[in-house]
Design a protein around this motif. Structure first.
Motif, PDB file in Angstrom:
ATOM      1  N   SER A  64       0.838  -1.206   0.000  1.00 18.57           N
ATOM      2  CA  SER A  64       0.000   0.000   0.000  1.00 18.57           C
ATOM      3  C   SER A  64       0.868   1.251   0.000  1.00 18.57           C
ATOM      4  O   SER A  64       0.587   2.221  -0.716  1.00 18.57           O
ATOM      5  N   ALA A  65       1.925   1.227   0.806  1.00 22.78           N
ATOM      6  CA  ALA A  65       2.828   2.380   0.880  1.00 22.78           C
ATOM      7  C   ALA A  65       3.534   2.601  -0.460  1.00 22.78           C
ATOM      8  O   ALA A  65       3.732   3.747  -0.886  1.00 22.78           O
ATOM      9  N   MET A  66       3.903   1.528  -1.153  1.00 20.24           N
ATOM     10  CA  MET A  66       4.524   1.651  -2.477  1.00 20.24           C
ATOM     11  C   MET A  66       3.573   2.299  -3.475  1.00 20.24           C
ATOM     12  O   MET A  66       3.978   3.112  -4.311  1.00 20.24           O
ATOM     13  N   VAL A  67       2.300   1.935  -3.384  1.00 23.71           N
ATOM     14  CA  VAL A  67       1.291   2.493  -4.301  1.00 23.71           C
ATOM     15  C   VAL A  67       1.124   3.983  -4.040  1.00 23.71           C
ATOM     16  O   VAL A  67       1.132   4.805  -4.964  1.00 23.71           O
ATOM     17  N   MET A 102      -1.530   1.866 -10.546  1.00 27.16           N
ATOM     18  CA  MET A 102      -2.803   1.243 -10.213  1.00 27.16           C
ATOM     19  C   MET A 102      -2.896  -0.135 -10.838  1.00 27.16           C
ATOM     20  O   MET A 102      -3.441  -1.077 -10.241  1.00 27.16           O
ATOM     21  N   GLY A 103      -2.396  -0.299 -12.053  1.00 17.73           N
ATOM     22  CA  GLY A 103      -2.434  -1.599 -12.706  1.00 17.73           C
ATOM     23  C   GLY A 103      -1.619  -2.634 -11.950  1.00 17.73           C
ATOM     24  O   GLY A 103      -2.065  -3.778 -11.751  1.00 17.73           O
ATOM     25  N   HIS A 104      -0.415  -2.253 -11.524  1.00 17.27           N
ATOM     26  CA  HIS A 104       0.399  -3.152 -10.709  1.00 17.27           C
ATOM     27  C   HIS A 104      -0.335  -3.495  -9.406  1.00 17.27           C
ATOM     28  O   HIS A 104      -0.337  -4.654  -8.974  1.00 17.27           O
ATOM     29  N   ASP A 161       8.496  -6.300  -4.693  1.00 24.00           N
ATOM     30  CA  ASP A 161       9.929  -6.011  -4.701  1.00 24.00           C
ATOM     31  C   ASP A 161      10.567  -6.474  -6.006  1.00 24.00           C
ATOM     32  O   ASP A 161      11.410  -5.773  -6.589  1.00 24.00           O
ATOM     33  N   GLU A 162      10.162  -7.652  -6.467  1.00 23.92           N
ATOM     34  CA  GLU A 162      10.700  -8.181  -7.721  1.00 23.92           C
ATOM     35  C   GLU A 162      10.273  -7.305  -8.897  1.00 23.92           C
ATOM     36  O   GLU A 162      11.057  -7.044  -9.807  1.00 23.92           O
ATOM     37  N   CYS A 163       9.033  -6.829  -8.840  1.00 21.23           N
ATOM     38  CA  CYS A 163       8.508  -5.947  -9.891  1.00 21.23           C
ATOM     39  C   CYS A 163       9.337  -4.667  -9.984  1.00 21.23           C
ATOM     40  O   CYS A 163       9.710  -4.226 -11.077  1.00 21.23           O
ATOM     41  N   LEU A 164       9.649  -4.076  -8.844  1.00 26.58           N
ATOM     42  CA  LEU A 164      10.446  -2.851  -8.844  1.00 26.58           C
ATOM     43  C   LEU A 164      11.885  -3.121  -9.272  1.00 26.58           C
ATOM     44  O   LEU A 164      12.480  -2.343 -10.016  1.00 26.58           O
ATOM     45  N   VAL A 170       2.917  -3.781 -16.190  1.00 28.97           N
ATOM     46  CA  VAL A 170       1.773  -4.470 -15.582  1.00 28.97           C
ATOM     47  C   VAL A 170       1.610  -5.850 -16.207  1.00 28.97           C
ATOM     48  O   VAL A 170       1.367  -6.847 -15.506  1.00 28.97           O
ATOM     49  N   ARG A 171       1.748  -5.937 -17.512  1.00 34.32           N
ATOM     50  CA  ARG A 171       1.579  -7.227 -18.191  1.00 34.32           C
ATOM     51  C   ARG A 171       2.637  -8.229 -17.742  1.00 34.32           C
ATOM     52  O   ARG A 171       2.333  -9.408 -17.526  1.00 34.32           O
ATOM     53  N   GLN A 172       3.866  -7.768 -17.576  1.00 36.54           N
ATOM     54  CA  GLN A 172       4.925  -8.670 -17.122  1.00 36.54           C
ATOM     55  C   GLN A 172       4.667  -9.157 -15.701  1.00 36.54           C
ATOM     56  O   GLN A 172       4.923 -10.315 -15.377  1.00 36.54           O
ATOM     57  N   LEU A 173       4.153  -8.262 -14.851  1.00 41.82           N
ATOM     58  CA  LEU A 173       3.813  -8.674 -13.484  1.00 41.82           C
ATOM     59  C   LEU A 173       2.678  -9.689 -13.501  1.00 41.82           C
ATOM     60  O   LEU A 173       2.732 -10.711 -12.803  1.00 41.82           O
ATOM     61  N   GLU A 174       1.630  -9.428 -14.281  1.00 40.35           N
ATOM     62  CA  GLU A 174       0.505 -10.360 -14.366  1.00 40.35           C
ATOM     63  C   GLU A 174       0.973 -11.728 -14.850  1.00 40.35           C
ATOM     64  O   GLU A 174       0.517 -12.766 -14.358  1.00 40.35           O
ATOM     65  N   LYS A 175       1.874 -11.726 -15.804  1.00 38.35           N
ATOM     66  CA  LYS A 175       2.399 -12.983 -16.330  1.00 38.35           C
ATOM     67  C   LYS A 175       3.161 -13.739 -15.244  1.00 38.35           C
ATOM     68  O   LYS A 175       3.018 -14.955 -15.094  1.00 38.35           O
TER      69      LYS A 175
END
Length: 259
Positions: free
Chosen positions: A149-152, A159-161, A178-181, A187-192
């Motif tokens: 939440s704090a990262m957002v 918002m997508g992430h 953390d891995e996403c950052l 967003v697509r790569q995170l969803e995958k």
């Protein structure tokens, strides 16, 4: 409805205990203060009379900037016709309509509005001039752990992430965020990555890229997390995830189902 406009001494105003906004950008407040010095307060704040002065219902950012600008009085609309619940609703609606809140403040404000008035997602959207999907997407953020939440709110995650991460268990959210950052995932790569982590793997550990492409396309079309799995014979399962009954209603509508 009884409303009056007057210049009110700033020191007589107290921010309401249930204000939706919790964070204020210091640089933005300084810029607004400079603007107020040059042009004055164009839009009045909204107050309600209390025993020792006035309770601030809407316009806390303007009130804070006016203090920085050295102003002694501020134009205000005084709403003494409101009961405590209606006063909370007015402040929430004003902030939500102006989109002046952070993502998590918006999510918490929408939840408070839903709880105060016992509204569905669609009814909340109608009240603030937004769609049901807008409301559902923000309320989904309340499933995020505190660290994410704090990262957002800090703007590190979009918002997508955030919506994607809200669909996994809290203990997994921080690790994937953390891995996403670290990897600067879209967003697509995170969803995958989340889909790979959640999907059952076949015995040989391989997954056809065509299934992954179809899974992503379905997720984008239906606006919900999708998991698609099949074996070599073509048998398998399609899973659609939803996070509230309102989201389920929207998903059924997308699929053309009518009761």
């Amino acid at each position: 409805m009884t409303t009056t406009t007057r210049d009110v001494p700033i020191e007589q105003i107290r921010p309401g205990a249930n204000q939706a906004r919790r964070r204020f950008d210091e640089a933005a407040l300084d810029e607004l203060a400079e603007s107020l010095r040059a042009s004055g307060v164009i839009q009045p704040v909204v107050l309600r009379s209390i025993d020792d002065g006035y309770e601030l219902l809407a316009g806390e950012r303007r009130w804070r900037a006016a203090q920085r600008a050295g102003m002694k009085r501020i134009p205000a609309i005084v709403r003494n016709d409101l009961d405590p619940v209606s006063a909370q609703v007015l402040g929430l609606v004003e902030n939500l309509q102006r989109e002046s809140l952070s993502p998590m403040e918006t999510a918490q404000g929408l939840r408070r509005l839903a709880d105060l008035l016992e509204l569905t997602h669609e009814a909340i959207g109608h009240r603030i001039g937004k769609s049901r999907v807008y409301v559902s997407n923000f309320l989904r953020l309340l499933k995020l752990c505190d660290e994410v939440s704090a990262m957002v709110d800090a703007g590190e995650l979009s918002m997508g992430h955030a919506r994607a991460l809200a669909g996994v268990a809290p203990e997994q959210q921080k690790r994937m965020a953390d891995e996403c950052l670290r990897r600067s995932w879209t967003v697509r790569q995170l969803e995958k990555a989340l889909a790979r982590a959640a999907a059952p793997k076949p015995a040989d550990g391989r997954r056809e890229p065509e299934w992954e492409r179809l899974e992503r396309a379905l997720g984008e079309h239906l606006a919900c997390p999708v998991t698609l799995q099949a074996d070599g014979s073509g048998r398998g399962e399609l899973r659609l995830r939803f996070f509230s009954l309102d989201e389920l209603d929207g998903l059924l509508e997308q699929l053309g189902y009518r009761e």
